[in-house]
Enzyme design. Structure first.
Site, PDB file in Angstrom:
ATOM      1  N   LYS A  87      -3.943   8.419   6.355  1.00 51.25           N
ATOM      2  CA  LYS A  87      -2.893   7.861   7.214  1.00 51.25           C
ATOM      3  C   LYS A  87      -2.881   8.610   8.546  1.00 51.25           C
ATOM      4  CE  LYS A  87       2.081   6.746   6.884  1.00 51.25           C
ATOM      5  NZ  LYS A  87       3.303   6.950   6.059  1.00 51.25           N
ATOM      6  N   SER A 162       5.965   2.711   5.091  1.00 56.59           N
ATOM      7  CA  SER A 162       5.180   2.814   6.303  1.00 56.59           C
ATOM      8  C   SER A 162       3.674   2.977   6.071  1.00 56.59           C
ATOM      9  CB  SER A 162       5.689   3.988   7.130  1.00 56.59           C
ATOM     10  OG  SER A 162       5.413   5.212   6.497  1.00 56.59           O
ATOM     11  N   SER A 186       7.679   5.334   1.455  1.00 56.44           N
ATOM     12  CA  SER A 186       6.535   4.905   2.275  1.00 56.44           C
ATOM     13  C   SER A 186       5.171   4.940   1.587  1.00 56.44           C
ATOM     14  CB  SER A 186       6.461   5.743   3.546  1.00 56.44           C
ATOM     15  OG  SER A 186       7.386   5.278   4.487  1.00 56.44           O
TER      16      SER A 186
END
Lengths: 497, 95
Positions: A87, A162, A186
């Site tokens: 990420k 997210s 997330s």
């Protein structure tokens, strides 16, 4: 055979037996990525040559140690030569780390996050940096300065957020596993919406050094994978005490594979009724009930229970997380790194115009909420009160874990929703995290595993929560249920279009 | 019910070092109002006897020996600066 769809643990075995090379794996992952990047937008950065050169270096290493293999010498690591995608809020030395924000669009870290150092020491292959909601604020991946990520099961729908990029990339077979971060769900919510496995470890089990801070008392890095075994292996690779993170736990375990056994006989499961209420889609409740029946048939004891303070969890979160964010994000001021408005002629106007242009709407909204809640005259009513209610939530969990080994609930109140459906209504977007938020507030470990598909072919996830540092119970339960559920579905139709 | 006024939002924006256009201000004022109205339900919670959480685990401060050790090199620290002047960060006139 599609190597990009095989589990990481199988790839490891094949590499050890020298049936395949790391370059073979990298090539197939690259091929899939080149084919689907335009459709999914999962990556913010990937570099073919860089990936292949890492894979060749891993192959050279594997060749060198070939023959000298000894199970105890630890040279064959779980992730040697295995691609892992990361990420884009986790710092990678000399590789851009943008947090999907304009304000960091050119930021090149000068150091590696601890989790990256640990994977590098195993000679892993970084496949690239993954798209996300800006600064990890969002539940749909629509808040990215680099455009939304699409759900591989239905590209008109969101992948969750997210960590939408990490979940979509793994589900679509672009890479066997990825690292995400989880502040209010997330990792687990996008894993659920994409039909993959997402683990949020106990707060402090994985070092946050090099993770761009959103809400420091809630943030935690964790693995997103297609199966529970890879999740345990990846957690084992990245966990452990770190002197660069003062909240890191000294004394956690290092090998989580030992808990992967298929036996939940006598396991006591509590089901929080607050997370099986009207706000959760009927099809999701039905799927979770199906999993609970399976668990009973395997000898577990299932009971409904109540954690009444959950009613306040969402509100507590949307005070504490923005408050911490407003403080953490004050560092982005156009002075030491990141975007700067170059037209401003004074320092204050430079700060304001830089931040106004550099941050997206959701990030600004949260900075505003947080600044308000911490401001003079409101601190006691909002921030301090929220921290007191947080104690009530922790106490409810403590009570529940006095009675039950694990708690089971849905991971998300809905399946993947349409892109644009909630993007203009912050409050309804915030509701996407009602099942996952209480866990972060209490610092507990929890995993989301796929429990089935809805009528319109969208994945549903079930969440397993355990007490602090009881990842052993998470893995035992998740591994047993994974076998029993036998989900085994991937959005392979993506490759047929 | 109005919890937050446009004037307060302007004040908070100043504290947060953020510029908003008039149009953005009116939108964010109504959104903040909705959110604050929702989170206000925590006032109903009985927190008598509940201390504020400072940390979810029982941990204490971490100390190390006060000894100089390797840290980020000066060049590295300046590498991402939008503008620099010698070994410093260059900023517009301080007002």
């Amino acid at each position: 055979m599609r190597l990009n769809f095989l589990p990481a643990y199988e790839l490891k075995n094949m590499l050890q037996k020298r049936e395949i090379s790391s370059e073979d794996i990298a090539s197939q992952c690259l091929k899939a990525t080149e084919r689907l990047q335009g459709k999914l937008n999962a990556y913010i950065y990937f570099d073919k040559e860089h990936m292949l050169s890492q894979a060749r270096a891993a192959d050279a290493y594997l060749k060198e140690i070939c023959g000298s293999f000894n199970k105890k010498d630890g040279k064959y690591f779980d992730f040697t030569g295995i691609p892992v995608a990361v990420k884009d809020n986790i710092c990678t030395k000399d590789i851009k780390t943008t947090c999907a924000s304009k304000i960091l669009s050119d930021y090149v870290p000068v150091y590696d996050a601890t989790v990256i150092q640990r994977l590098k020491s195993q000679k892993y292959v970084l496949s690239g940096k993954l798209n996300m909601d800006e600064f990890a604020m969002g539940s749909s991946n629509e808040n990215s300065a680099f455009g939304p990520v699409k759900n591989p099961w239905d590209t008109e729908r969101v992948p969750g957020g997210s960590s939408g990029g990490p979940a979509a990339a793994v589900a679509a077979g672009l890479v066997p596993c990825s690292l995400g971060s989880d502040t209010g769900g997330s990792i687990r919510q996008p894993a659920s919406l994409c039909g993959v496995v997402g683990l949020k470890p106990t707060y402090g089990l994985v070092s946050r050094y090099g993770l761009v801070a959103f809400a420091s008392s809630l943030d935690q890095i964790g693995p997103i994978t297609r199966n529970v075994t890879d999740s345990a292996n990846l957690l084992s690779a990245i966990c452990g005490w770190d002197e660069y993170d003062s909240t890191s736990i000294n004394g956690g375990l290092h090998d989580y594979c030992q808990f992967l056994y298929d036996n939940i006989k006598g396991l006591k499961i509590g089901v929080p009724q607050e997370l099986m209420s009207g706000g959760v889609d009927a099809a999701i409740k039905e799927s979770v009930n199906g999993v609970l029946k399976l668990a009973e048939s395997m000898g577990a004891v299932v009971e409904m229970t109540s954690l009444p303070s959950f009613e306040y969890a969402l509100s507590v979160y949307y005070i504490i997380a923005p408050s911490e964010a407003s403080s953490n994000l004050s560092r982005f001021d156009g002075v030491r790194y990141g975007y700067r408005n170059r037209d401003a002629t004074s320092l204050r106007s430079m700060y304001r115009s830089t931040r106004a242009e550099g941050f997206g709407p959701e990030v600004k909204r949260r900075i505003m909420i947080g600044t308000y809640c911490l401001s003079s005259g409101y601190y006691d009513a909002y921030y301090e009160k929220a921290q007191r209610v947080r104690t009530l939530i922790i106490n409810d969990f403590k009570k529940a874990f006095g009675k039950y080994d694990v708690l089971i609930s849905p991971s998300s109140p809905t399946t993947a929703f349409k892109i644009g459906e909630k993007s203009d209504d912050p409050l309804s977007m915030y509701m996407s995290d009602i099942c996952t938020i209480p866990v972060n507030l209490a610092g507990l470990p929890a995993i989301s595993i796929p429990s089935g598909l809805s009528e319109n072919n969208l994945p549903i996830g079930v969440q397993i929560i355990a007490d602090t540092l009881r990842e052993d119970l998470i893995f035992k339960t998740a591994y047993s249920l994974e076998k029993a559920i036998n989900f085994n579905k991937l959005p392979v139709h993506l490759y047929e279009q | 019910m109005k919890i937050i006024s446009g004037q307060e939002v302007r004040h908070i924006a100043k504290l947060a070092e953020l510029d908003f256009s008039e149009e953005e201000l009116s939108k964010i004022t109504s959104q903040l109002d909705d959110i604050l109205e929702h989170v206000a339900i925590i006032t109903r919670a009985d927190t008598s006897g509940a201390e504020p959480t400072s940390h979810t685990l029982k941990i204490s401060n971490v100390f190390r020996e006060d000894k100089v050790r390797q840290s980020l090199a000066k060049e590295d620290a300046l590498k991402n600066a939008p503008e620099r002047c010698g070994d410093g960060f260059l900023v517009p006139k301080i007002d």
